[in-house]
Write an enzyme that holds these catalytic residues in place. Structure first.
Site, PDB file in Angstrom:
ATOM      1  N   ASP A  42     -12.596  -5.841  -3.436  1.00 41.66           N
ATOM      2  CA  ASP A  42     -12.192  -4.515  -2.927  1.00 41.66           C
ATOM      3  C   ASP A  42     -13.307  -3.678  -2.296  1.00 41.66           C
ATOM      4  O   ASP A  42     -13.412  -2.479  -2.568  1.00 41.66           O
ATOM      5  CB  ASP A  42     -11.540  -3.702  -4.056  1.00 41.66           C
ATOM      6  N   CYS A  58     -11.005  -2.818 -10.945  1.00 46.09           N
ATOM      7  CA  CYS A  58     -10.617  -4.111 -10.379  1.00 46.09           C
ATOM      8  C   CYS A  58     -11.624  -5.226 -10.641  1.00 46.09           C
ATOM      9  O   CYS A  58     -11.235  -6.381 -10.788  1.00 46.09           O
ATOM     10  CB  CYS A  58     -10.306  -3.951  -8.891  1.00 46.09           C
ATOM     11  N   LYS A  98      -3.606  -7.695  -2.849  1.00 44.30           N
ATOM     12  CA  LYS A  98      -3.035  -7.414  -4.181  1.00 44.30           C
ATOM     13  C   LYS A  98      -2.502  -5.990  -4.234  1.00 44.30           C
ATOM     14  O   LYS A  98      -2.870  -5.162  -3.399  1.00 44.30           O
ATOM     15  CB  LYS A  98      -4.093  -7.623  -5.259  1.00 44.30           C
TER      16      LYS A  98
HETATM   17  C1  VGL Z   1      -9.249   0.204  -7.910  1.00 43.25           C
HETATM   18  C2  VGL Z   1      -8.428   2.140  -8.848  1.00 43.25           C
HETATM   19  C3  VGL Z   1      -7.262   2.009  -8.140  1.00 43.25           C
HETATM   20  C4  VGL Z   1     -10.372  -0.777  -7.773  1.00 43.25           C
HETATM   21  C5  VGL Z   1      -8.076   0.050  -7.203  1.00 43.25           C
HETATM   22  O1  VGL Z   1     -10.462  -1.476  -6.745  1.00 43.25           O
HETATM   23  O2  VGL Z   1     -11.190  -0.851  -8.717  1.00 43.25           O
HETATM   24  N1  VGL Z   1      -9.413   1.250  -8.729  1.00 43.25           N
HETATM   25  N2  VGL Z   1      -7.086   0.962  -7.322  1.00 43.25           N
END
Ligand code: VGL
Ligand code: ZN
Length: 196
Positions: A16, A147, A103
Protein backbone atom coordinates in the site's frame (compact mmCIF):
# COMPACT_ATOMS: atom_id res chain seq x y z
CA UNK A 1 24.06 -19.35 2.29
CA UNK A 2 23.48 -16.46 4.63
CA UNK A 3 19.88 -16.49 5.85
CA UNK A 4 19.36 -12.83 5.15
CA UNK A 5 20.62 -13.04 1.60
CA UNK A 6 17.88 -12.81 -1.02
CA UNK A 7 17.19 -16.28 -2.43
CA UNK A 8 15.81 -17.23 -5.84
CA UNK A 9 12.52 -18.31 -4.25
CA UNK A 10 12.05 -15.13 -2.16
CA UNK A 11 9.28 -12.61 -2.89
CA UNK A 12 9.10 -8.92 -2.00
CA UNK A 13 5.66 -7.72 -0.89
CA UNK A 14 5.27 -3.93 -0.93
CA UNK A 15 2.14 -3.00 0.99
CA UNK A 16 0.00 0.00 0.00
CA UNK A 17 2.58 2.62 -0.93
CA UNK A 18 -0.16 4.84 -2.35
CA UNK A 19 -0.55 8.59 -2.52
CA UNK A 20 -3.40 8.77 -0.01
CA UNK A 21 -1.10 7.28 2.65
CA UNK A 22 1.69 9.80 2.02
CA UNK A 23 1.90 13.33 3.50
CA UNK A 24 -0.88 15.45 1.96
CA UNK A 25 -3.00 12.36 1.22
CA UNK A 26 -6.49 11.58 2.48
CA UNK A 27 -5.19 9.20 5.19
CA UNK A 28 -1.59 10.35 5.55
CA UNK A 29 0.68 8.08 7.59
CA UNK A 30 3.15 10.23 9.55
CA UNK A 31 6.46 10.06 7.68
CA UNK A 32 4.90 7.66 5.17
CA UNK A 33 7.02 9.01 2.33
CA UNK A 34 10.05 7.80 4.28
CA UNK A 35 9.46 4.23 3.11
CA UNK A 36 10.01 5.00 -0.57
CA UNK A 37 13.82 5.36 -0.61
CA UNK A 38 14.46 2.22 1.50
CA UNK A 39 11.93 0.26 -0.58
CA UNK A 40 13.67 1.38 -3.77
CA UNK A 41 16.93 0.07 -2.28
CA UNK A 42 15.26 -3.29 -1.49
CA UNK A 43 13.82 -3.44 -5.02
CA UNK A 44 17.32 -2.84 -6.40
CA UNK A 45 18.65 -5.68 -4.23
CA UNK A 46 15.94 -8.02 -5.55
CA UNK A 47 16.74 -6.98 -9.11
CA UNK A 48 20.41 -7.72 -8.47
CA UNK A 49 19.69 -11.10 -6.83
CA UNK A 50 16.97 -12.45 -9.15
CA UNK A 51 16.89 -12.81 -12.93
CA UNK A 52 13.16 -12.04 -12.81
CA UNK A 53 12.53 -9.97 -9.69
CA UNK A 54 9.51 -11.31 -7.79
CA UNK A 55 7.88 -8.14 -6.58
CA UNK A 56 4.24 -7.93 -5.42
CA UNK A 57 2.66 -4.53 -4.78
CA UNK A 58 -0.62 -4.48 -2.89
CA UNK A 59 -2.98 -1.57 -3.14
CA UNK A 60 -6.02 -0.50 -1.14
CA UNK A 61 -8.69 -0.30 -3.85
CA UNK A 62 -11.97 0.70 -2.24
CA UNK A 63 -15.32 1.48 -3.88
CA UNK A 64 -16.66 4.98 -3.01
CA UNK A 65 -19.44 3.46 -0.86
CA UNK A 66 -17.10 1.25 1.21
CA UNK A 67 -18.33 0.56 4.74
CA UNK A 68 -14.66 0.90 5.73
CA UNK A 69 -15.28 4.67 5.40
CA UNK A 70 -17.07 6.97 7.84
CA UNK A 71 -19.75 6.97 9.06
CA UNK A 72 -20.06 3.17 8.84
CA UNK A 73 -16.33 2.58 9.43
CA UNK A 74 -13.39 4.32 11.11
CA UNK A 75 -11.66 5.97 8.16
CA UNK A 76 -12.03 9.01 5.94
CA UNK A 77 -12.47 8.01 2.29
CA UNK A 78 -9.09 7.00 0.82
CA UNK A 79 -7.69 4.96 -2.07
CA UNK A 80 -10.96 5.01 -3.98
CA UNK A 81 -10.65 2.89 -7.14
CA UNK A 82 -9.27 4.87 -10.06
CA UNK A 83 -8.67 8.14 -8.17
CA UNK A 84 -5.26 9.88 -8.03
CA UNK A 85 -5.01 9.11 -4.29
CA UNK A 86 -5.14 5.39 -5.05
CA UNK A 87 -2.13 5.57 -7.38
CA UNK A 88 1.20 4.16 -6.23
CA UNK A 89 3.76 6.71 -5.05
CA UNK A 90 5.24 8.21 -8.20
CA UNK A 91 8.83 7.72 -7.04
CA UNK A 92 8.44 4.07 -6.08
CA UNK A 93 10.72 2.18 -8.48
CA UNK A 94 8.52 -0.84 -9.09
CA UNK A 95 9.83 -3.13 -11.81
CA UNK A 96 7.51 -3.26 -14.85
CA UNK A 97 6.77 -6.90 -14.05
CA UNK A 98 5.62 -6.17 -10.50
CA UNK A 99 2.38 -7.98 -9.70
CA UNK A 100 -0.38 -5.67 -8.47
CA UNK A 101 -2.63 -7.10 -5.75
CA UNK A 102 -5.90 -5.18 -5.21
CA UNK A 103 -7.75 -5.50 -1.90
CA UNK A 104 -10.70 -3.97 -0.06
CA UNK A 105 -12.46 -3.92 -3.42
CA UNK A 106 -15.92 -4.80 -2.09
CA UNK A 107 -18.04 -2.33 -0.12
CA UNK A 108 -18.47 -4.82 2.73
CA UNK A 109 -14.79 -5.55 3.42
CA UNK A 110 -11.88 -3.69 4.98
CA UNK A 111 -9.19 -5.59 3.13
CA UNK A 112 -6.39 -4.80 5.56
CA UNK A 113 -4.42 -7.89 4.57
CA UNK A 114 -2.83 -8.23 1.13
CA UNK A 115 -3.91 -11.88 1.46
CA UNK A 116 -7.50 -10.66 1.12
CA UNK A 117 -6.47 -9.32 -2.30
CA UNK A 118 -6.16 -10.71 -5.79
CA UNK A 119 -3.99 -10.20 -8.84
CA UNK A 120 -5.33 -8.81 -12.14
CA UNK A 121 -6.60 -12.26 -13.14
CA UNK A 122 -8.52 -12.61 -9.86
CA UNK A 123 -6.11 -15.10 -8.28
CA UNK A 124 -5.86 -14.68 -4.49
CA UNK A 125 -2.40 -13.65 -3.30
CA UNK A 126 -1.63 -16.90 -1.45
CA UNK A 127 -2.48 -18.96 -4.53
CA UNK A 128 -0.45 -16.66 -6.76
CA UNK A 129 2.58 -16.93 -4.45
CA UNK A 130 2.31 -20.74 -4.49
CA UNK A 131 2.03 -20.74 -8.29
CA UNK A 132 5.13 -18.55 -8.45
CA UNK A 133 7.07 -20.87 -6.13
CA UNK A 134 7.62 -18.22 -3.46
CA UNK A 135 9.09 -19.84 -0.34
CA UNK A 136 9.74 -16.74 1.79
CA UNK A 137 8.41 -13.18 1.88
CA UNK A 138 10.11 -9.87 2.60
CA UNK A 139 7.48 -7.28 3.53
CA UNK A 140 7.55 -3.48 3.81
CA UNK A 141 5.25 -0.52 3.22
CA UNK A 142 2.27 1.11 4.93
CA UNK A 143 1.04 1.02 7.54
CA UNK A 144 2.88 -0.97 10.24
CA UNK A 145 -0.15 -1.13 12.55
CA UNK A 146 -2.79 -1.92 9.88
CA UNK A 147 -2.09 -3.41 6.49
CA UNK A 148 1.55 -4.39 7.04
CA UNK A 149 0.58 -6.03 10.35
CA UNK A 150 -2.41 -7.86 8.84
CA UNK A 151 -0.44 -8.97 5.77
CA UNK A 152 2.55 -10.25 7.75
CA UNK A 153 0.31 -12.12 10.22
CA UNK A 154 -1.60 -13.70 7.34
CA UNK A 155 1.65 -14.69 5.64
CA UNK A 156 2.75 -16.42 8.83
CA UNK A 157 -0.65 -18.14 9.18
CA UNK A 158 -0.25 -19.43 5.62
CA UNK A 159 3.17 -20.74 6.62
CA UNK A 160 5.56 -18.37 4.86
CA UNK A 161 8.68 -17.26 6.69
CA UNK A 162 8.55 -13.45 6.87
CA UNK A 163 11.36 -10.91 6.91
CA UNK A 164 9.92 -7.50 7.83
CA UNK A 165 11.84 -4.53 6.45
CA UNK A 166 12.23 -2.47 9.61
CA UNK A 167 13.52 0.59 7.75
CA UNK A 168 10.71 0.53 5.17
CA UNK A 169 7.56 0.63 7.34
CA UNK A 170 5.71 3.47 9.12
CA UNK A 171 2.75 3.41 11.52
CA UNK A 172 -0.55 5.34 11.59
CA UNK A 173 -0.45 5.46 15.43
CA UNK A 174 -4.18 6.18 15.88
CA UNK A 175 -3.21 5.37 19.48
CA UNK A 176 0.35 6.20 20.53
CA UNK A 177 2.37 2.97 20.67
CA UNK A 178 0.35 1.08 18.05
CA UNK A 179 3.42 0.71 15.82
CA UNK A 180 5.57 -0.79 18.59
CA UNK A 181 2.71 -3.04 19.72
CA UNK A 182 2.30 -4.31 16.16
CA UNK A 183 6.02 -5.06 15.92
CA UNK A 184 5.95 -6.99 19.20
CA UNK A 185 2.94 -8.99 18.01
CA UNK A 186 4.64 -9.72 14.70
CA UNK A 187 7.81 -10.90 16.42
CA UNK A 188 5.72 -13.23 18.60
CA UNK A 189 4.20 -14.61 15.39
CA UNK A 190 7.69 -15.49 14.15
CA UNK A 191 8.30 -12.51 11.92
CA UNK A 192 11.97 -11.55 11.68
CA UNK A 193 12.50 -7.79 11.63
CA UNK A 194 15.54 -6.82 9.56
CA UNK A 195 17.21 -3.49 8.96
CA UNK A 196 19.90 -2.95 6.41
C1 VGL B 1 -4.65 1.01 5.76
C2 VGL B 1 -6.12 2.02 7.21
C3 VGL B 1 -7.13 1.91 6.29
C4 VGL B 1 -3.26 0.53 5.47
C5 VGL B 1 -5.66 0.88 4.83
O1 VGL B 1 -2.88 0.42 4.28
O2 VGL B 1 -2.52 0.27 6.44
N1 VGL B 1 -4.89 1.58 6.94
N2 VGL B 1 -6.90 1.33 5.10
ZN1 ZN C 1 -8.31 1.23 3.48
Amino acid sequence: MERRAIQASDGLLIVDVQRDFLPGGALAVPGGDGVVAPLNAWIARFRAAQAQPRVYASRDWHPPNSRHFRPAGPWPPHCVQGTPGAAFAANLAQPPAAIVISKGTRADEDGYSAFDGRDAAGTPLAERLRQDGIARLWIGGLATDYCVRASALAARQHGWPVMLLGDAIRAVEAQAGDGERALAELRRAGVQVVTE
